[in-house]
Design an enzyme around this catalytic site. Structure first.
Site, PDB file in Angstrom:
ATOM      1  CD  GLN A  85      -7.259  -6.897   7.556  1.00  0.00           C
ATOM      2  OE1 GLN A  85      -8.167  -6.644   6.782  1.00  0.00           O
ATOM      3  NE2 GLN A  85      -6.108  -7.436   7.158  1.00  0.00           N
ATOM      4  CD  GLU A 124      -1.771  -2.352   1.603  1.00  0.00           C
ATOM      5  OE1 GLU A 124      -0.589  -2.615   1.900  1.00  0.00           O
ATOM      6  OE2 GLU A 124      -2.702  -3.172   1.727  1.00  0.00           O
TER       7      GLU A 124
END
Lengths: 587, 163
Positions: free
Chosen positions: A125, A62
């Site tokens: 998450q 990312e």
């Protein structure tokens, strides 16, 4: 296929949150999204799969998504967009967001979030993305209601791209993108935020004051920064500098806004700037700062900064003005607008005033230039990194989009690859993010498929985002990596040599991979060059492969340092020149 | 120098933390900060008290203005203004002290708003210094608890900090 196919009755189409995200990006004119899927963004990725207008580039980390979007933005002037999942997806992107923030790059970063009922429960998450990113974004949003989604996306693009640009994060909980919850979709065209009104035009009275100062100046100099590139003011700047005949220097971020091969250009200023640029800063009586923020790498010790100068400062961000250095004539406004007004007033006033007596000033500058501060020894068996950059310039006719990582190679590129156009030099100046170069090159190459894009890097930096070799292969990106391989973290080693009595604490990169085999394993072409006389031909061969990614492992002199150098805490006039110059008497 | 700055903010989630985060990230002093919605429910008004030299306070104001949620801002200390802070003090109020406490409350134009056999809760509003003076005036050892709102302020005259 568009998601907004007209309804038979002409009503707004019914879209889910996930479809709204995609359609809003399309309506915003976005062509490319850099991203990586994960649990919280699965609805969005499913909507992405079912449409054909928006292209998605799958990165391998990312951080690279944010850097690639950033490189795309810098190469085009458009807003970069990336899409990542919640938790680690968002935290991985933070380095890229902070990089963009420090250099004022327009980005819209879409992050997935756990469903609204789970927020605050330490769900799988889950991370407080809005909280974590707050200090490194221009603004951020958490969208809790699908009905707010389209408007928020419009706001985000508006904020990211206007005024002083910057990254904007939109955190979107999974339930907000629920494919089964459809609402009428209308994308708002116009947007007005009562709390956000960036200044467009500069104050004419102030500009007039600045012009009066410029006309009376004996030793003027332009000092320009990344704001000129970001504000698309390069043409206006060039015209003004030409009209005045003044010398000009630029920060690392502003290189290319004014043609660097022009005789009026003194080279970069600051810590590794040229002798003539830094001496001009030290002796100037009127400093015209444009879209620059008086960063510590530029000013040196503030107490010694431009001791004789009256300072004019043009910037779109009022908080940049008088932040580090006192300013005599502040002008808040868009650089392009202010420079156009300034040029007009300068031309009106010029005949009335006596022609600026700056011949003596130029004579002085010529003396400084004669020192040839960037000169380096060429009669060596090792490839000097400076020679590698000069050869790169020669082989590519100065036409590259050149991205860079952070360290010595970055400074050598800034010193030895003169850019004549803006948006060609793409590097992390503010945050100094190693690992930026390769993903940024991905963004630049996708933005300009026909152009030659190269990434200059070091053996330490390149390993920080090396996984992106896979992305380059997947999209057949013909980027050229020019690795200046010295087996060290060169800039760290240089500081340790100069300031820590050569105690090279952990700056040696042991166990480097075989970069040729590494590149080949990703399906690329790998080359190694070890001798100066082979370099030009090898580079020509690499750049002739227009459709291949080529990784050039250039083995360079491991102990070369970047000069001139202003040590921390010193002023512009206290530059340290290369050892070969040190014997000579300084002017 | 001490400055009291009034800020109109969008009444959005997170607006307060943006301001608090700005002060900690940039190392600015913050003495007090109060915030509540205004008559317009889309707006919050924040009053913050800070100290610093002119350059720092100028930067503070610029940085506050730069926040996207900031609608308008005024440095009240630049002109005539009124400051008020509210305080509630819980004191031990047993037989020998009750009359003395009552007299102090009258002198300071405070109010007793809760009474038990052994305690009072006293409410007092005024400039922060008056509140300090009241605490100093209370006999030693009687204070159980003090709660102060932090100052809020408004400019004198007809002009207002509005949209």
């Amino acid at each position: 296929m568009s998601l907004t196919a007209a309804q038979p009755d002409g009503a707004a189409p019914e879209l889910s949150g996930a479809e709204i995200v995609i359609q809003a990006l399309v309506d915003e004119g976005v062509e490319l999204v850099f991203g990586y899927p994960g649990g919280s963004v699965l609805h969005i990725y499913d909507a992405l799969f079912q449409q054909g207008s928006l292209k998605h580039i799958l990165v391998r980390h990312e951080q690279a998504a944010a850097h690639a979007a950033d490189g795309y933005a810098r190469a085009t002037g458009k807003c970069g967009v990336c899409l990542v999942t919640s938790g680690p997806g968002a935290t991985n992107a933070v380095t890229g967001i902070a990089t963009a923030y420090m250099d004022s790059i327009p980005l819209v970063v879409l992050t997935g979030q756990v469903p609204t009922p789970f927020i605050g429960s330490d769900a799988f998450q889950e991370v407080d993305t809005v909280g974590i990113t707050r200090p490194c974004v221009k603004h951020n949003f958490l969208v809790k209601d699908v009905r707010d989604l389209a408007l928020t996306i419009r706001k985000a693009f508006h904020i990211a791209t206007t005024g002083r640009p910057g990254p904007v994060v939109i955190d979107i909980p999974k339930d907000v993108t629920d494919p089964n919850n459809k609402i009428p979709y209308i994308y708002p065209r116009e947007i007005k935020l009562r709390s956000y009104n960036p200044v467009e035009k500069g104050h004419l009275g102030q500009i007039r004051k600045a012009v009066d100062l410029m006309l009376a100046a004996k030793r003027p100099v332009f000092y320009t920064g990344g704001g000129v590139v970001l504000g698309d003011g390069a043409a206006q700047l060039t015209e003004l500098v030409k009209a005045t005949g003044f010398p000009i220097t630029s920060t690392l971020m502003g290189l290319g806004a004014f043609p660097m091969t022009d005789p009026q250009f003194l080279g970069m200023l600051g810590m590794h700037g040229t002798y003539e640029a830094n001496m001009a800063m030290h002796e100037t009586d009127v400093l015209i700062a444009i879209g620059a923020r008086f960063d510590d790498r530029v000013t040196g010790k503030i107490e010694h900064f431009c001791p004789h100068a009256q300072i004019i400062h043009i910037d779109v961000d009022p908080s940049s003005i008088a932040k580090n250095v006192k300013v005599d004539v502040p002008i808040v406004g868009q650089v392009a607008n202010v420079l156009a007004d300034m040029l007009r007033l300068y031309r009106e006033q010029q005949p009335k005033a006596s022609a600026p007596a700056i011949q003596d000033w130029w004579a002085k500058i010529r003396d400084w230039r004669a020192l040839d501060c960037l000169k380096y020894p060429t009669n060596t068996n090792a490839i000097k990194p400076q020679f590698a950059v000069e050869t790169l310039y020669k082989v590519t006719d100065g036409e590259l989009y050149l991205t860079s990582d952070v360290g010595q190679h970055q400074m050598f590129a800034a010193q030895f690859y003169p850019f004549d156009k803006p948006r060609r030099w793409i590097n992390s100046g503010g945050l100094g993010t190693m690992g930026y170069g390769l993903p940024a090159a991905i963004g630049a190459q996708l933005a300009h498929p026909e152009a030659q894009v190269a990434c200059i890097s070091g053996d330490a930096s390149i390993l920080m985002c090396i996984q992106e070799l896979a992305t380059c292969q997947q999209y057949r990106l013909p980027i050229k990596v020019i690795l200046l391989n010295n087996g060290y973290m060169g800039m760290v080693r240089q500081w340790q040599e100069l300031f820590y009595e050569s105690r090279y604490s952990h700056s040696y990169v042991d166990a480097l991979p075989d970069f040729v085999k590494l590149s080949e394993s990703f399906g690329h072409v790998g080359m190694r060059v070890e001798r100066p006389e082979q370099l030009e031909d090898a580079m020509r061969e690499a750049f002739a492969m227009r459709d291949r990614f080529v990784f050039m492992d250039v083995i360079v002199d491991p102990t070369e340092n970047v000069y001139p150098m202003i040590a921390a805490g010193k002023g512009h006039h206290e530059m340290q020149l290369s050892p070969s110059h040190a014997a000579r008497e300084l002017a | 120098m001490r400055h009291i700055i009034a800020v109109l903010l969008e009444n959005e989630a997170g607006a307060l933390s943006r301001v608090a985060g700005l002060f900690s990230a940039r190392g600015y002093n913050i003495e007090s900060l109060t915030v509540a919605p205004t008559d317009d429910p889309t707006l919050s008004r924040m009053t913050l008290v800070t100290t610093g030299n002119d350059e720092i306070v100028e930067q503070i104001k610029k940085q506050l203005n730069k926040l996207i949620d900031t609608v308008k801002l005024v440095d009240l200390s630049e002109g005539d203004h009124i400051e008020r802070e509210m305080m509630m003090v819980k004191v031990r109020a047993e037989r020998p002290d009750r009359e003395e406490l009552k007299r102090l409350v009258d002198i300071f134009r405070a109010k007793i708003i809760d009474v038990t056999d052994v305690s009072y809760v006293i409410e007092l509003t005024g400039a922060s210094r008056k509140l300090d003076a009241f605490i100093d005036a209370l006999p030693d050892g009687l204070i159980i608890e003090v709660v102060r709102s932090g100052p809020t302020g408004i400019a004198r005259g007809a002009k207002g900090l509005t949209l």
